[in-house]
Design a protein around this motif. Structure first.
Motif, mmCIF file in Angstrom:
data_model
loop_
_atom_site.group_PDB
_atom_site.id
_atom_site.type_symbol
_atom_site.label_atom_id
_atom_site.label_comp_id
_atom_site.label_asym_id
_atom_site.label_seq_id
_atom_site.Cartn_x
_atom_site.Cartn_y
_atom_site.Cartn_z
ATOM 1 N N MET A 1 5.126 -4.598 -5.132
ATOM 2 C CA MET A 1 4.224 -4.307 -4.017
ATOM 3 C C MET A 1 4.806 -4.825 -2.700
ATOM 4 O O MET A 1 4.097 -4.903 -1.697
ATOM 5 C CB MET A 1 2.853 -4.960 -4.266
ATOM 6 N N GLY A 2 6.055 -5.217 -2.719
ATOM 7 C CA GLY A 2 6.707 -5.628 -1.475
ATOM 8 C C GLY A 2 6.607 -7.104 -1.158
ATOM 9 O O GLY A 2 6.869 -7.518 -0.031
ATOM 10 N N PHE A 3 6.242 -7.912 -2.142
ATOM 11 C CA PHE A 3 6.178 -9.358 -1.918
ATOM 12 C C PHE A 3 7.533 -9.984 -2.240
ATOM 13 O O PHE A 3 8.151 -9.640 -3.254
ATOM 14 C CB PHE A 3 5.128 -10.016 -2.835
ATOM 15 N N LEU B 1 4.245 -11.407 -13.416
ATOM 16 C CA LEU B 1 3.564 -11.440 -12.130
ATOM 17 C C LEU B 1 4.547 -11.225 -10.986
ATOM 18 O O LEU B 1 4.267 -10.487 -10.042
ATOM 19 C CB LEU B 1 2.823 -12.775 -11.971
ATOM 20 N N CYS B 2 5.698 -11.878 -11.083
ATOM 21 C CA CYS B 2 6.710 -11.703 -10.036
ATOM 22 C C CYS B 2 7.079 -10.218 -9.927
ATOM 23 O O CYS B 2 7.203 -9.676 -8.829
ATOM 24 C CB CYS B 2 7.966 -12.521 -10.341
ATOM 25 N N ASP B 3 7.253 -9.566 -11.077
ATOM 26 C CA ASP B 3 7.613 -8.145 -11.078
ATOM 27 C C ASP B 3 6.539 -7.313 -10.393
ATOM 28 O O ASP B 3 6.835 -6.438 -9.574
ATOM 29 C CB ASP B 3 7.817 -7.642 -12.511
ATOM 30 N N ILE B 4 5.270 -7.590 -10.753
ATOM 31 C CA ILE B 4 4.172 -6.802 -10.191
ATOM 32 C C ILE B 4 4.137 -6.961 -8.672
ATOM 33 O O ILE B 4 4.085 -5.985 -7.924
ATOM 34 C CB ILE B 4 2.825 -7.242 -10.803
ATOM 35 N N THR C 1 6.404 -1.765 5.192
ATOM 36 C CA THR C 1 6.654 -2.241 3.835
ATOM 37 C C THR C 1 8.122 -2.587 3.664
ATOM 38 O O THR C 1 9.008 -1.923 4.211
ATOM 39 C CB THR C 1 6.275 -1.191 2.780
ATOM 40 N N ASN C 2 8.329 -3.641 2.926
ATOM 41 C CA ASN C 2 9.681 -4.043 2.596
ATOM 42 C C ASN C 2 9.833 -3.984 1.096
ATOM 43 O O ASN C 2 8.856 -4.033 0.368
ATOM 44 C CB ASN C 2 9.937 -5.480 3.049
ATOM 45 N N ARG C 3 11.058 -3.941 0.683
ATOM 46 C CA ARG C 3 11.329 -4.124 -0.736
ATOM 47 C C ARG C 3 11.162 -5.613 -1.014
ATOM 48 O O ARG C 3 11.679 -6.448 -0.283
ATOM 49 C CB ARG C 3 12.775 -3.698 -0.991
ATOM 50 N N PRO D 1 5.229 -9.240 9.850
ATOM 51 C CA PRO D 1 4.449 -9.213 8.611
ATOM 52 C C PRO D 1 5.043 -10.101 7.516
ATOM 53 O O PRO D 1 6.258 -10.128 7.333
ATOM 54 C CB PRO D 1 4.499 -7.742 8.200
ATOM 55 N N ILE D 2 4.160 -10.806 6.813
ATOM 56 C CA ILE D 2 4.572 -11.691 5.725
ATOM 57 C C ILE D 2 3.912 -11.206 4.440
ATOM 58 O O ILE D 2 2.722 -10.933 4.410
ATOM 59 C CB ILE D 2 4.117 -13.139 6.012
ATOM 60 N N ARG D 3 4.739 -11.102 3.412
ATOM 61 C CA ARG D 3 4.193 -10.861 2.063
ATOM 62 C C ARG D 3 5.004 -11.702 1.103
ATOM 63 O O ARG D 3 6.159 -11.398 0.841
ATOM 64 C CB ARG D 3 4.359 -9.391 1.659
#
Lengths: 345, 798
Positions: free
Chosen positions: A124-126, A117-120, B490-492, A185-187
């Protein structure tokens, strides 16, 4: 003379065919091609010939030498190959015998699911963040729009340590800490251990694992939430997976939804796995409640966001068809060796 | 909340099959936990009339019945029951029938006589006396005459209903009621909703002559309503109402008590009925309990009250725990002639706290805890009086008590329709929004793109734009939400450095043949005693849960050893010949006890091994691999841990003395307690210094040596107690820069070596980047090493 040459050729080549040992081959070479070999003898015998015949006979003898040398080389090669073949045959192993055990271990199934899940989400930029497991009432409840004596507190039976400190019941606590320390922005996703006062049985554990996700930015919509979850679901459950939103309630999101994926066992037609519905509930999600945003100093008139919480234990038990959640915390090596590694123990 | 379909049908025209109804409700936010088809459990059981009764020729206790079951010919059934008689109506389980307890009845023979089924007792039909009169009698259930033979018993017992259990989310207290759910069904199916319209006639009298009410705590009781009924005619409730109550799991008592329960289930407003005779002084006061006051509740349990608890008191003291349960002596009795109905709103926090403190929970308190709408109370109390009149249960006294300092009012919200669409990402026509909201009884108008919504008092969960968006969307349909990819900056994505290093260590350990284990973060109250720790050992300073599941799970662990030891013991008990395990998790170190702030959550790593291949040095090898991989050189010294073998344990620090790890063979005393007959090996490593070291590590390429190395072997005899590390240090000190490797290859004690001494052998590697080393260059270096060794008391052998 010519007859002699022909005869020698015939006997030499004939005898070469009979040879099988390297030593015999060497003897053959010496006997025929050596300094005192039969060819040399033959050349010597040329002295008795008339002078005009000598060149012709000489040529014949030299041709024979070349022929025999070639034959020798070929035979030598063939013999070497044959010997190599015999040696290889003698060295043949039963390749189905067991290998000499090299150390093999493996990660816990929960770790495997969490890392996937962490990889996925990282792709996606999280950012993958962490949060304390002993939380304050503020971060676990108040700031998530669950004030004291609110009935929503009954949704989760909480382990308390003091009046204000508790074992976090949800990784959602990390939402608040993130929004307080970062600007949009937060992800982020926050995987971790959570605790609820559930009696232990085959499907309940007082200790379990979640992954919280949070996105805050300008113009974030519920369609974006579906987009992210659909991508996640397809990576985990297969490219054909469909995602369905069902209205629900969580105090810190509004609107709130339960998220179902089409049952991968029957493709959505309805089977025993999905209890005939064609759908399997996998997580809760929603748009971040405006009061939660405002409480973290983020203007809900400018920003919007979504949050979701995934139960990792449930994901692990369904992925590996583990029938009893207690197996995850029992640590029988025969269980642990089934996921990565696989050494027979 | 469980409710029957036929009850719902009283208020809403359900025009679809029950499965479809449930699907619709699920998609509008009402999860269905269970559908119970009441008729499915009983099949082929009919009413029969006994037309002839004979004794069985071959059995004293059996009788042969001829029954009229509606068909042309009578059916013969043999029964052992004694209470049957000719002309009786009885339930008959025909051939190939099914009973609620799962029994499948087929025809057979009893002592030679054919029996085409079975006569049923009340118990066999799953009935009790309260379900059907006579059902509790021993013997066959004798049905009330007259009946029509052949009638399906499910019709007689009104079992042709479906019970649906809806899961009501915490934000919808208004749907803790049949009317609330019926209203939602009407919206979901787009069919009319027709709640009862209460009306009744009063029979004179004056309420204030009977009861006066004072509310001393309007904060805790924002509204208190009351009505009185006299000349009570206490009796049974109508069958349909009894069935309604039964579907919600409520037992019918009598018409008065049933009305309070019925109205609570129907409207969501709990009611309480006081016997007028028991209101001492004709005065009720809603107040906090006074010190020393007690109450015995309806369930005959006494409770000591505190000033945080709200009570309804008369002149003699508390007669009711507000919103939770009435007092034992003020309830409705068989000879009660007058009743005072209370219908109130009590503050949810107050009810919740009192209920928790007293360990009580009732249907009523559950509703108050979630929230009861003060605006619905007049409707509820009027409905109760309407039922009194319809069931002819008494005469309604003129006058209403209504203590309500701040009458609840609908609220007006205005919101831009477009903002709702923006949040959802779906363009919903404004007309559609106003229509949906209005159908949800949130009358809405639109002007210039602005919605004006009048939110009824029973929807106080609706506070703003987001709530309205949800209301619109759940009815409009979530399948309109289309997945879109995330846009914007977008960020890494990153992982925290701690996580990266830990992941790397985990991978390394897996490569060394270890499996990852996971155990609970809390351990038993006495679990740490396993380690024989001294009373002052800081690892005994554990944080204690206030409400653990049990003593077994009550203390937050300060170390991982106990968990790992128990895992090793479990595997041993299951006959695993060997195990190599690690666990990476946090331990909880309080900054002070009792706890005043969040503790330090310290990441730790525990390793546990046993098996024929394992010894202290295989464990040390694993620990070393972890340290080396993080770029740390561990300094080993003897450890002093009460749970480890005193001679086979070590404490590891880095060169600056920071503690890194403890490792060793488990003390035999501890192993014995675990039932382990083989040596166990455990280590605990602190992760933070390793993370720091790993992150600080700067690697620069070292050129590969161009000239060959030279090796020299060295054999020494020294004191057996001299640690190998010290010998190596001495050799390195003497060897200087040219000495590039020191490898111990033999340690020997025994014959040929003096007692108290040991022989050790090293291979020394010398190398220079400038050329191949010659004897002339090496000899002085070796001489220096020998000298240093001699100073340490080492003698060179041969």
């Amino acid at each position: 003379m010519r007859e002699k040459v022909d005869q020698l050729r015939q006997t030499a080549l004939e005898s070469l065919k009979q040879l099988h040992q390297p030593q015999d081959l060497e003897n053959w070479r010496v006997r025929l091609l050596g300094k005192k070999g039969e060819l040399t003898e033959l050349l010597r015998g040329m002295g008795a010939l008339p002078a005009e015949e000598r060149p012709r006979v000489g040529q014949l003898v030299n041709e024979l030498r070349a022929q025999l040398e070639n034959a020798f080389a070929e035979k030598q090669k063939a013999l070497q190959n044959e010997l190599r073949r015999i040696k290889l045959q003698a060295e043949t192993l039963d390749v189905t015998l067991p290998g000499r055990a090299a150390p093999v271990g493996g990660r816990h199934p929960l770790t495997l699911v969490q890392e996937d899940l962490c990889d996925i989400f990282q792709s996606m930029g999280f950012d993958v963040v962490d949060g304390p497991e002993i939380e304050t009432d503020h971060y676990n409840f108040e700031a998530l729009n669950v004030p004291a004596d609110h009935p929503a507190r009954d949704m989760q039976d909480t382990f308390y340590l003091t009046d204000t400190l508790l074992l976090r019941t949800q990784t959602s606590a990390a939402q608040i800490r993130t929004m307080e320390s970062r600007k949009p922005p937060i992800r982020i996703v926050c995987p971790g251990r959570v605790f609820r006062a559930d009696e232990v049985d085959a499907t309940h554990s007082p200790v379990f694992h979640q992954m919280e996700g949070l996105v805050v930015d300008k113009g974030i919509t519920m369609c974006d939430l579906k987009g992210v979850l659909e991508q996640f679901a397809r990576e985990i459950y297969g490219p054909e997976t469909k995602v369905r939103f069902r209205p629900s309630f969580f105090p810190f999101t509004e609107p709130s939804v339960e998220v179902d994926v089409s049952c991968s066992a029957c493709g959505g037609k309805g089977c025993r796995v999905c209890k005939g519905s064609g759908w399997i509930e996998i997580l809760g999600a929603g748009m971040v409640h405006p009061r939660v945003l405002a409480g973290c100093g983020i203007d809900p008139e400018v920003y919007s966001g979504f949050a979701f919480g995934i139960g990792l234990d449930r994901l692990a038990t369904t992925r590996y068809k583990i029938s009893d959640i207690r197996l995850l915390f029992e640590d029988d090596v025969r269980f642990l060796a089934q996921f990565e590694g696989g050494k027979q123990v | 909340m469980k409710m029957s379909l036929s009850w719902l049908r009283r208020y809403v025209d359900i025009n679809v099959p029950v499965e479809q109804l449930c699907d619709k409700m699920i998609m509008s936010g009402f999860e269905v936990e269970d559908i119970e088809d009441r008729s499915a459990c009983m099949q082929n059981v009919v009413v029969g009339r006994i037309v002839k009764l004979e004794k069985h020729p071959d059995a004293d206790k059996l009788q042969i019945c001829q029954l009229d079951v509606g068909g042309e010919a009578p059916v013969q059934i043999v029964t052992g029951a004694a209470n049957v008689f000719e002309g009786a109506y009885v339930p008959v389980a025909l051939h190939d029938s099914r009973l609620p307890n799962g029994t499948h009845i087929t025809r057979g023979k009893l002592r030679g006589a054919a029996s085409d089924g079975m006569l049923c007792s009340g118990e066999e039909l799953g009935l009790t006396e309260s379900d059907y009169p006579g059902a509790g009698v021993y013997g066959i259930l004798i049905l009330q005459a007259p009946q029509t033979p052949g009638t399906d018993m499910r019709d007689v017992l009104q079992m042709n209903d479906v019970w649906i259990d809806f899961k009501i989310t915490a934000n919808r207290p208004d749907c803790q009621s049949v009317l609330g759910v019926a209203r939602e069904i009407a919206v979901a199916l787009q069919v009319p909703f027709h709640p009862p319209v209460p009306s009744y006639t009063v029979k004179g009298g004056n309420l204030t002559d009977l009861v006066r009410v004072t509310v001393e705590e309007p904060e805790l009781c924002p509204r208190y309503m009351g009505k009185a009924v006299v000349n009570l005619r206490i009796g049974p409730s109508p069958d349909w109402a009894v069935q309604c109550l039964k579907s919600a799991g409520v037992r019918s008592i009598n018409n008065i008590v049933d009305i309070t329960n019925f109205v609570m289930l129907e409207t969501g407003c709990p009611m309480h009925a006081f016997d007028l005779r028991d209101i001492a002084g004709g005065r009720l006061t809603v107040r906090r309990a006074r010190p020393g006051e007690t109450i015995t509740t309806l369930d005959d349990k006494p409770h000591a009250l505190t000033k945080d608890m709200l009570v309804i008191a008369d002149e003699n003291g508390p007669s009711c725990l507000a919103g939770i349960m009435g007092g034992a002596d003020t309830g409705i009795k068989e000879d009660t002639t007058g009743v005072f109905f209370e219908c109130a709103k009590f503050a949810r926090a107050s009810v919740r706290r009192t209920a928790r403190a007293l360990g009580m929970r009732s249907e009523s308190s559950a509703r108050f805890e979630r929230g009861v709408d003060a605006g619905t109370l007049p409707y509820a109390i009027d409905r109760a009086l309407q039922l009194i009149e319809q069931w002819d249960a008494g005469d309604i006294v003129d006058g209403t008590i209504d203590c309500c300092p701040v009458p609840p009012q609908p609220r007006t919200l205005t919101v831009q329709a477009q903002r709702i669409c923006d949040l959802l990402g779906v363009q919903i026509p404004t007309a559609e929004m106003t229509s949906i909201l209005t159908r949800l009884q949130i009358p809405t108008t639109e002007k210039d793109g602005v919605l004006t919504c009048t939110v009824p008092t029973f929807r106080d969960d609706i506070e703003g734009r987001a709530d309205l968006a949800e209301e619109v969307m759940r009815v409009y349909g979530y399948d309109h939400i289309v997945a879109t990819p995330l846009r914007g900056e977008t960020n890494r994505g990153t992982r925290l450095p701690e996580r990266r290093v830990t992941d790397r260590i985990k991978a390394l350990l897996c490569g060394l043949g270890l499996y990852e284990s996971k155990t609970y973060s809390f351990i038993g109250a006495h679990a740490v005693d396993l380690l024989n720790l001294a009373p002052e050992d800081p690892r005994r300073q554990e944080i204690v849960l206030r409400n653990p599941l049990g003593e077994e799970y009550s203390h937050m662990r300060t170390q991982l050893f106990t968990s790992m030891l128990n895992v090793l013991a479990l595997n041993l008990s299951r006959k695993a010949a060997a195990a190599r395990l690690f666990e990476a998790d946090k331990v909880f170190i309080p900054r002070a006890l009792p706890l005043t702030e969040q503790p330090d959550e310290v990441p730790a790593l525990c390793i546990g091994l046993y098996g024929a291949q394992e010894d202290f040095f295989t464990l040390k090898g694993v620990v070393d691999a972890v340290l080396t991989d993080c770029g740390v050189h561990g300094v080993y010294a003897r450890a002093n841990e009460p749970f480890l073998h005193p001679g086979r344990s070590a404490a590891v620090t880095d060169e600056a003395g920071t503690p890194l790890a403890v490792l060793g063979q488990v003390h035999p005393d501890v192993a014995e307690k675990l039932g382990a007959e083989v040596p166990l090996y455990v280590a605990q490593i602190w992760v933070r210094p390793l993370v720091q070291a790993a992150l600080a590590r700067r690697v620069l390429y070292q050129p590969l040596p161009r000239f060959p190395a030279v090796e020299r072997d060295l054999a020494l005899v020294c004191d057996a107690e001299l640690p190998a590390a010290e010998i190596e240090q001495t050799i390195r000190a003497g060897g200087g820069k040219l000495l590039t490797g020191v490898t111990l290859f033999d340690v020997y004690q025994g014959a040929q070596i003096m007692a108290g001494c040991k022989s050790v052998a090293y291979r020394l590697t010398f190398q220079s980047s400038e050329g191949t080393l010659t004897d002339a260059q090496l000899d002085p270096v070796l001489e220096k090493i020998f000298k240093k060794l001699r100073e340490k008391g080492c003698q060179l052998r041969g």
